[in-house]
Design an enzyme around this catalytic site. Structure first.
Site, PDB file in Angstrom:
ATOM      1  N   THR A 100      31.988  39.511 -13.626  1.00  0.00           N
ATOM      2  CA  THR A 100      31.643  40.449 -14.707  1.00  0.00           C
ATOM      3  C   THR A 100      30.596  39.826 -15.627  1.00  0.00           C
ATOM      4  O   THR A 100      29.607  40.468 -15.975  1.00  0.00           O
ATOM      5  CB  THR A 100      32.896  40.838 -15.517  1.00  0.00           C
ATOM      6  OG1 THR A 100      33.820  41.464 -14.626  1.00  0.00           O
ATOM      7  CG2 THR A 100      32.555  41.800 -16.640  1.00  0.00           C
TER       8      THR A 100
ATOM      9  N   GLY B 131      39.939  37.677 -14.765  1.00  0.00           N
ATOM     10  CA  GLY B 131      40.728  37.560 -13.535  1.00  0.00           C
ATOM     11  C   GLY B 131      41.785  36.476 -13.559  1.00  0.00           C
ATOM     12  O   GLY B 131      42.962  36.736 -13.321  1.00  0.00           O
ATOM     13  N   GLU B 132      41.376  35.248 -13.837  1.00  0.00           N
ATOM     14  CA  GLU B 132      42.354  34.158 -13.837  1.00  0.00           C
ATOM     15  C   GLU B 132      43.123  34.019 -15.149  1.00  0.00           C
ATOM     16  O   GLU B 132      44.336  33.801 -15.121  1.00  0.00           O
ATOM     17  CB  GLU B 132      41.665  32.838 -13.481  1.00  0.00           C
ATOM     18  CG  GLU B 132      41.254  32.790 -12.027  1.00  0.00           C
ATOM     19  CD  GLU B 132      40.203  31.733 -11.773  1.00  0.00           C
ATOM     20  OE1 GLU B 132      40.519  30.736 -11.122  1.00  0.00           O
ATOM     21  OE2 GLU B 132      39.066  31.908 -12.242  1.00  0.00           O
TER      22      GLU B 132
ATOM     23  N   GLY C 153      39.123  43.676  -4.778  1.00  0.00           N
ATOM     24  CA  GLY C 153      40.176  44.474  -5.387  1.00  0.00           C
ATOM     25  C   GLY C 153      40.224  44.322  -6.896  1.00  0.00           C
ATOM     26  O   GLY C 153      40.965  45.011  -7.580  1.00  0.00           O
TER      27      GLY C 153
ATOM     28  N   GLY D 299      37.880  45.061  -8.928  1.00  0.00           N
ATOM     29  CA  GLY D 299      37.159  46.133  -9.614  1.00  0.00           C
ATOM     30  C   GLY D 299      35.708  45.821  -9.892  1.00  0.00           C
ATOM     31  O   GLY D 299      35.061  46.504 -10.689  1.00  0.00           O
TER      32      GLY D 299
ATOM     33  N   ARG E 241      33.983  34.906 -12.791  1.00  0.00           N
ATOM     34  CA  ARG E 241      32.593  34.867 -13.204  1.00  0.00           C
ATOM     35  C   ARG E 241      31.780  36.121 -12.902  1.00  0.00           C
ATOM     36  O   ARG E 241      30.640  36.242 -13.360  1.00  0.00           O
ATOM     37  CB  ARG E 241      31.900  33.652 -12.567  1.00  0.00           C
ATOM     38  CG  ARG E 241      31.939  33.640 -11.040  1.00  0.00           C
ATOM     39  CD  ARG E 241      31.234  32.429 -10.459  1.00  0.00           C
ATOM     40  NE  ARG E 241      29.805  32.480 -10.606  1.00  0.00           N
ATOM     41  CZ  ARG E 241      29.002  33.280  -9.924  1.00  0.00           C
ATOM     42  NH1 ARG E 241      29.492  34.126  -9.037  1.00  0.00           N
ATOM     43  NH2 ARG E 241      27.696  33.267 -10.125  1.00  0.00           N
TER      44      ARG E 241
END
Lengths: 159, 330
Positions: B91, B285-286, B47, B49, B89
């Site tokens: 991307t 993300g994080e 989710g 992307g 990690r």
């Protein structure tokens, strides 16, 4: 066992259901509408929401036999036969309102239930309208802007 | 009484597994009979992307549209391992592996085009919209589908990217455990009700260094989602773990934010391309979640002058702390 008839996405079904069957199980397991998601199973997350006689309901808290004679809309009923997406679905795609997607079918239906009643909602009304549907990914901002955009599409006579 | 306060926080975050642990992503790029390109990689879409961003990267390399990229992932029987969708990690790591595989494929395609077009050099050859052509004489042109038809077996390239991380010195704690780092900052304004201990976030600004924004809309989605998750973590979510038992084991008692809890958030995407990253793009993300918590706690301090050192800051805890402070003052 009990025989009931109900309409799902415009089609009449006559089915035998066990007395202790939930509407959620009838829709998913017997009729194959797997767009209805089972989340918390206790009416808190909203993932199993469907529209029953115009109202958004959590199908995990409704017994199958209670759907006798009712008209139900699931996410499968929104797309046109030629594959064209419903304006709400289109707006969700364009705005990037879908991440993992688990809450999405019910979120779209929550938006539909809201916009059917209130075609010009304010941001606050949109937030309230989808507040029974939990989303852990998006932070809701893109969902709110999608519903706003969908309202514009619908008010212009569909897209 | 309702009291308002503002708080800020900034953080830095190291991408990937780090500390010398092997952090490897792999990918295939394969020319299809119709001239489209398939990417095979074990990266998982949850989710965030990944499928979209990791399709945009090879499309950019090969002069194709995202529709011309067939992205095949998650099927472990046909995709090479690309590590976990964790540690922010994919991307960076898998993006690099895919970019390298696509560049390798481009090189091979150009070499074939030079031969097929009877040219004596690859100078001035352009690759765009499924065609390779000579810029100064565009009639000298071959399509990727034509190249595919001439192959006895599918043209396929492979690339591996291993992130550079060094184990830190166990004696001194010094070293370069991660690469690259990304930076975030958050500012919030809160309103604390001193009668009830309730904290409401009035508005927020959230800035994220992304290296390069491959898909700005999806980045905003991640930032808003990270903000919401941090807000729940800091203000509402309490597992109630006691002697191995989780008391709040359902969503009726483990409260996560709804749409109505969300403030207006201003997203600020900061682009500062990272030289080792695919088109400069770093993962986010994080990190998007991390500065939000301390910013809220700082805002609470600014509003009512108490330092909360335990989360979630439930109304009861905050009220106790406020009363405590009043007692000390009296």
């Amino acid at each position: 066992m009990k025989k009931i008839s109900l309409t799902v996405n415009g089609k009449l079904y006559q089915v035998e259901v066990e007395e202790d069957m939930r509407l959620l199980d009838l829709l998913r397991d017997k009729l194959g509408f797997t767009g209805v998601k089972e989340g918390c199973s206790e009416g808190e997350c909203g993932a199993c929401s469907v529209i029953m006689d115009g109202k958004l309901v959590t199908s995990c808290l409704i017994m199958a036999f209670q759907a006798e004679g009712k008209e139900i809309i699931t996410i499968e009923g929104l797309q046109k036969e030629d594959g064209t997406l419903h304006p709400i679905q289109q707006a969700f795609l364009e705005e990037g309102a879908v991440q993992c997607g688990f809450c999405t079918p019910a979120m779209v239906l929550a938006a539909k239930a809201l916009l059917d009643k209130n075609p010009h909602p304010t941001d606050e009304e949109i937030k309230e309208g989808i507040s029974g549907n939990l989303c852990r990914c998006t932070g809701y901002a893109k969902i709110v802007s999608s519903v706003k955009k969908a309202a514009e599409y619908l008010n212009k006579g569909g897209k | 009484m309702k009291k308002r306060g503002k708080g800020i926080a900034c953080i830095f975050y190291g991408t990937g597994y780090g500390n010398g642990f092997p952090d490897v992503s792999r990918a295939y790029a394969e020319l299809q009979p119709d001239g489209k390109v398939a990417i095979y990689t074990g990266a998982t879409e949850v989710g965030q992307g990944a499928k979209t961003a990791l399709s945009q990267i090879p499309a950019e390399v090969l002069g194709l549209t995202v529709d011309d990229i067939i992205f095949i992932n998650e099927d472990t029987s046909i995709t090479p391992d690309a590590g976990t969708a964790a540690a922010t990690r994919q991307t960076y790591n898998t993006g690099n592996a895919i970019k390298m595989a696509a560049e390798e494929l481009k090189k091979e395609l150009i070499n074939i085009a030079v031969k097929e077009l009877g040219l004596n050099s690859d100078a001035g050859l352009e690759m765009k919209d499924g065609k390779i052509y000579l810029k100064i004489l565009p009639d000298k042109c071959i399509t990727l589908a034509q190249i595919a038809a001439k192959q006895s077996e599918p043209l396929r390239t492979f690339a591996t990217f291993t992130a550079q991380t060094v184990q830190i010195d166990p004696e001194t704690g010094q070293g370069a455990p991660y690469w690259p780092y990304t930076f975030s900052a958050c500012a919030v304004e809160v309103e604390v009700d001193t009668e009830t201990g309730q904290v409401e976030i009035i508005k927020a600004a959230h800035a994220q260094d992304v290296g390069r924004a491959i898909n700005p809309k999806m980045i905003e989605g991640q930032m808003e989602g990270g903000f919401a998750m941090a807000m729940g973590y800091v203000l509402y979510e309490d597992l109630g773990l006691e002697n191995g038992r989780i008391w709040n084991n359902k969503l009726s008692t483990y409260i996560i934010p709804t749409a109505m809890d969300m403030p207006e958030i201003q997203n600020i995407i900061v682009e500062d391309p990272e030289s080792t990253a695919p088109y400069g793009a770093k993962g986010i993300g994080e990190p998007v979640m991390i500065p939000v918590g301390p910013a809220i706690l700082n805002a609470i301090y600014d509003a009512v002058g108490v330092r909360m050192t335990e989360i979630p800051v439930t109304p009861m805890k905050l009220l106790q702390a406020i009363r405590e402070k009043e007692k000390q003052g009296a």
